[in-house]
Scaffold this motif. Structure first.
Motif, PDB file in Angstrom:
ATOM      1  N   GLU A 128       0.805  -1.217   0.000  1.00  0.00           N
ATOM      2  CA  GLU A 128       0.000   0.000   0.000  1.00  0.00           C
ATOM      3  C   GLU A 128       0.837   1.266   0.000  1.00  0.00           C
ATOM      4  OE1 GLU A 128      -0.568  -2.517   2.148  1.00  0.00           O
ATOM      5  OE2 GLU A 128      -2.298  -3.327   1.048  1.00  0.00           O
ATOM      6  N   GLY A 129       2.064   1.194   0.543  1.00  0.00           N
ATOM      7  CA  GLY A 129       2.872   2.394   0.561  1.00  0.00           C
ATOM      8  C   GLY A 129       3.989   2.354   1.583  1.00  0.00           C
ATOM      9  N   TYR A 130       4.631   3.515   1.750  1.00  0.00           N
ATOM     10  CA  TYR A 130       5.803   3.681   2.615  1.00  0.00           C
ATOM     11  C   TYR A 130       5.396   3.636   4.085  1.00  0.00           C
ATOM     12  CZ  TYR A 130       9.888   6.073   4.661  1.00  0.00           C
ATOM     13  OH  TYR A 130      10.975   6.415   5.417  1.00  0.00           O
ATOM     14  N   ILE A 131       6.191   2.930   4.916  1.00  0.00           N
ATOM     15  CA  ILE A 131       5.887   2.867   6.351  1.00  0.00           C
ATOM     16  C   ILE A 131       7.041   3.336   7.224  1.00  0.00           C
ATOM     17  CG2 ILE A 131       4.292   0.952   6.010  1.00  0.00           C
ATOM     18  CD1 ILE A 131       6.481  -0.826   7.373  1.00  0.00           C
ATOM     19  N   GLY A 132       8.281   3.384   6.712  1.00  0.00           N
ATOM     20  CA  GLY A 132       9.396   3.823   7.548  1.00  0.00           C
ATOM     21  C   GLY A 132      10.737   3.465   6.939  1.00  0.00           C
ATOM     22  N   ARG A 133      11.773   3.507   7.785  1.00  0.00           N
ATOM     23  CA  ARG A 133      13.128   3.205   7.314  1.00  0.00           C
ATOM     24  C   ARG A 133      13.854   2.363   8.349  1.00  0.00           C
ATOM     25  NH1 ARG A 133      17.325   6.404   9.521  1.00  0.00           N
ATOM     26  NH2 ARG A 133      16.557   7.908  11.057  1.00  0.00           N
ATOM     27  N   ILE A 134      14.901   1.687   7.892  1.00  0.00           N
ATOM     28  CA  ILE A 134      15.733   0.895   8.803  1.00  0.00           C
ATOM     29  C   ILE A 134      16.521   1.843   9.689  1.00  0.00           C
ATOM     30  CG2 ILE A 134      17.582  -0.792   8.985  1.00  0.00           C
ATOM     31  CD1 ILE A 134      15.053  -1.978   7.893  1.00  0.00           C
ATOM     32  N   GLN A 135      16.351   1.686  11.001  1.00  0.00           N
ATOM     33  CA  GLN A 135      17.047   2.555  11.946  1.00  0.00           C
ATOM     34  C   GLN A 135      18.360   1.951  12.410  1.00  0.00           C
ATOM     35  OE1 GLN A 135      15.243   3.129  15.880  1.00  0.00           O
ATOM     36  NE2 GLN A 135      15.495   5.342  15.601  1.00  0.00           N
ATOM     37  N   SER A 136      18.325   0.673  12.799  1.00  0.00           N
ATOM     38  CA  SER A 136      19.543  -0.016  13.237  1.00  0.00           C
ATOM     39  C   SER A 136      19.449  -1.473  12.802  1.00  0.00           C
ATOM     40  CB  SER A 136      19.722   0.085  14.755  1.00  0.00           C
ATOM     41  OG  SER A 136      18.616  -0.508  15.424  1.00  0.00           O
ATOM     42  N   VAL A 137      20.619  -2.089  12.628  1.00  0.00           N
ATOM     43  CA  VAL A 137      20.688  -3.442  12.062  1.00  0.00           C
ATOM     44  C   VAL A 137      21.577  -4.310  12.926  1.00  0.00           C
ATOM     45  CG1 VAL A 137      21.178  -4.798   9.995  1.00  0.00           C
ATOM     46  CG2 VAL A 137      20.460  -2.424   9.763  1.00  0.00           C
ATOM     47  N   SER A 138      21.132  -5.543  13.165  1.00  0.00           N
ATOM     48  CA  SER A 138      21.977  -6.578  13.756  1.00  0.00           C
ATOM     49  C   SER A 138      22.102  -7.709  12.742  1.00  0.00           C
ATOM     50  CB  SER A 138      21.382  -7.084  15.079  1.00  0.00           C
ATOM     51  OG  SER A 138      20.087  -7.600  14.875  1.00  0.00           O
ATOM     52  N   HIS A 139      22.708  -8.803  13.133  1.00  0.00           N
ATOM     53  CA  HIS A 139      23.009  -9.851  12.167  1.00  0.00           C
ATOM     54  C   HIS A 139      21.741 -10.533  11.655  1.00  0.00           C
ATOM     55  CE1 HIS A 139      25.633 -12.553  10.043  1.00  0.00           C
ATOM     56  NE2 HIS A 139      25.022 -13.615  10.557  1.00  0.00           N
ATOM     57  N   PHE A 140      20.795 -10.787  12.554  1.00  0.00           N
ATOM     58  CA  PHE A 140      19.609 -11.549  12.167  1.00  0.00           C
ATOM     59  C   PHE A 140      18.317 -10.730  12.176  1.00  0.00           C
ATOM     60  CE2 PHE A 140      22.503 -14.788  13.915  1.00  0.00           C
ATOM     61  CZ  PHE A 140      22.573 -15.641  12.829  1.00  0.00           C
ATOM     62  N   SER A 141      18.350  -9.486  12.611  1.00  0.00           N
ATOM     63  CA  SER A 141      17.132  -8.686  12.689  1.00  0.00           C
ATOM     64  C   SER A 141      17.475  -7.212  12.514  1.00  0.00           C
ATOM     65  CB  SER A 141      16.420  -8.906  14.035  1.00  0.00           C
ATOM     66  OG  SER A 141      17.249  -8.468  15.100  1.00  0.00           O
ATOM     67  N   SER A 142      16.414  -6.414  12.326  1.00  0.00           N
ATOM     68  CA  SER A 142      16.597  -4.971  12.158  1.00  0.00           C
ATOM     69  C   SER A 142      15.455  -4.234  12.843  1.00  0.00           C
ATOM     70  CB  SER A 142      16.619  -4.598  10.668  1.00  0.00           C
ATOM     71  OG  SER A 142      17.673  -5.255  10.004  1.00  0.00           O
ATOM     72  N   GLN A 143      15.764  -3.005  13.277  1.00  0.00           N
ATOM     73  CA  GLN A 143      14.742  -2.154  13.881  1.00  0.00           C
ATOM     74  C   GLN A 143      14.295  -1.127  12.861  1.00  0.00           C
ATOM     75  OE1 GLN A 143      14.974  -0.860  18.074  1.00  0.00           O
ATOM     76  NE2 GLN A 143      14.898   1.241  17.292  1.00  0.00           N
ATOM     77  N   VAL A 144      12.979  -1.016  12.693  1.00  0.00           N
ATOM     78  CA  VAL A 144      12.398  -0.104  11.710  1.00  0.00           C
ATOM     79  C   VAL A 144      11.812   1.095  12.442  1.00  0.00           C
ATOM     80  CG1 VAL A 144      10.675   0.176   9.891  1.00  0.00           C
ATOM     81  CG2 VAL A 144      11.882  -2.012  10.153  1.00  0.00           C
ATOM     82  N   GLU A 145      12.217   2.284  12.013  1.00  0.00           N
ATOM     83  CA  GLU A 145      11.627   3.508  12.532  1.00  0.00           C
ATOM     84  C   GLU A 145      10.447   3.873  11.654  1.00  0.00           C
ATOM     85  OE1 GLU A 145      13.438   7.673  14.067  1.00  0.00           O
ATOM     86  OE2 GLU A 145      13.709   7.257  11.946  1.00  0.00           O
ATOM     87  N   LEU A 146       9.246   3.900  12.226  1.00  0.00           N
ATOM     88  CA  LEU A 146       8.036   4.146  11.455  1.00  0.00           C
ATOM     89  C   LEU A 146       7.922   5.609  11.053  1.00  0.00           C
ATOM     90  CD1 LEU A 146       5.491   1.955  13.447  1.00  0.00           C
ATOM     91  CD2 LEU A 146       6.619   1.408  11.291  1.00  0.00           C
ATOM     92  N   VAL A 147       7.161   5.841   9.988  1.00  0.00           N
ATOM     93  CA  VAL A 147       6.962   7.202   9.499  1.00  0.00           C
ATOM     94  C   VAL A 147       6.208   8.045  10.522  1.00  0.00           C
ATOM     95  CG1 VAL A 147       4.785   6.621   8.348  1.00  0.00           C
ATOM     96  CG2 VAL A 147       6.162   8.516   7.491  1.00  0.00           C
ATOM     97  N   THR A 148       5.464   7.406  11.411  1.00  0.00           N
ATOM     98  CA  THR A 148       4.743   8.139  12.455  1.00  0.00           C
ATOM     99  C   THR A 148       5.667   8.650  13.556  1.00  0.00           C
ATOM    100  OG1 THR A 148       4.253   5.983  13.432  1.00  0.00           O
ATOM    101  CG2 THR A 148       2.535   6.992  12.101  1.00  0.00           C
TER     102      THR A 148
END
Length: 314
Positions: free
Chosen positions: A156-176
């Motif tokens: 449906e559209g844009y929701i956010g960007r990758i904020q920080s990354v580890s080896h097996f997972s990542s944290q997403v910072e939402l557009v809100t």
């Protein structure tokens, strides 16, 4: 003397046989009224049978009822078990339908205009209730080629960007969570392409706020807003939402547009991580603001360390 008794026994046996045969011959005939011995025996047997038959029938019926109750109990138990299995199967089928619909939309999105970018499918594995509108965790990390500042979208559209990354997972910072500095260069589509910066969020109405829009710009509700791709972080052409309303800012120099996000940020299960193949130009074309000297020339955006994009108007 012994012969006399033997002859007497034979004579009695013979007489008995004659009487028996005669009786059988008489009783075998079809008669409307049987003889009194027959009536006596028949009535006696009927009386005895009536006494024995009723209790026997009652006992047999009792045990038959117990058997029927047991059979009904077993059938009811089996039906309840089947009903539980049916409910589970129905739930599984609904989940499969939902997942199939999500995957179909993601496949269509992957084959659409985003074909210029490399898309990596990820699944949302965690989301903190106290930071519901801020961050979430996906199951892709550096081992999958994920790096900070990559855009994250749904069909449906844009929701956010990758904020920080580890080896097996990542944290997403939402557009809100845009108030924290995650500003986004945006374009309002229409007869005239209107540039601005999404740099605010209204949590009460669930609306993004696009600022630095020139005063002379004509904006109508339901116009589509997409990312501009300026700043080299977020790709161009990702859908942000549609215009709900427009207001003049406090200094009466620019306009603010309120945008309803296209993506449902409350129901995120599978997402795309967008890897850019090209770096967009870093200049933001800004229309001239009336009454301001030197406003005809476009200005150069400033990009903070978090990958935020912002253009100085005038």
């Amino acid at each position: 003397m012994s012969n006399f008794f033997v002859k007497r026994r034979l004579l009695l046996l013979l007489i008995s046989l004659i009487v028996l045969v005669t009786t059988m011959g008489i009783t075998l005939k079809d008669r409307p009224v049987p003889t009194w011995p027959e009536r006596f025996v028949r009535d006696s047997l009927a009386f005895v049978q009536s006494i024995v038959y009723k209790p026997a029938f009652a006992v047999a019926g009792f045990f038959e009822s117990i058997k029927d109750v047991y059979v009904v109990y077993e059938e009811n138990k089996a039906l309840k078990q089947n009903l539980k299995q049916f409910a589970q199967i129905t739930a599984d089928l609904n989940e499969l339908k939902l997942e199939n619909e999500q995957l179909r939309k993601m496949l269509e999105a992957e084959q659409s205009k985003l074909s210029d970018y490399k898309l990596r499918i990820a699944e949302v594995v965690a989301r903190s209730p106290d930071r519901w509108n801020h961050t979430l965790i996906i199951d892709k990390g550096t081992k999958d080629g994920i790096s900070p500042n990559m855009a994250v979208i749904t069909p449906e559209g844009y929701i956010g960007r990758i904020q920080s990354v580890s080896h097996f997972s990542s944290q997403v910072e939402l557009v809100t969570d845009i108030e924290r500095g995650n500003h986004i260069g945006a374009i309002i589509q229409g007869d005239e392409r209107i540039y601005g910066v999404v740099e605010g969020y209204d949590p009460k109405n669930n609306l993004l706020i696009m600022r630095k829009i020139p005063m002379q710009s004509v904006i109508e509700p339901k116009q589509m807003v997409i990312t501009s791709g300026l700043g080299g972080t977020i790709p161009k052409g990702l859908v942000l939402g549609e215009i709900v309303s427009v207001r003049t800012d406090e200094q009466f120099l620019t306009k603010d547009a309120y945008i309803r996000p296209s993506a449902n940020l409350n129901q995120l299960e599978k997402v795309f991580v967008v890897e850019r193949s090209l770096i967009a130009p870093t200049e933001i074309p800004v229309p001239a603001l009336p009454g301001l000297p030197g406003s005809s020339a476009p200005s150069t955006p400033t990009t903070d360390t978090n990958g935020s994009e912002e253009g100085n108007q005038g």
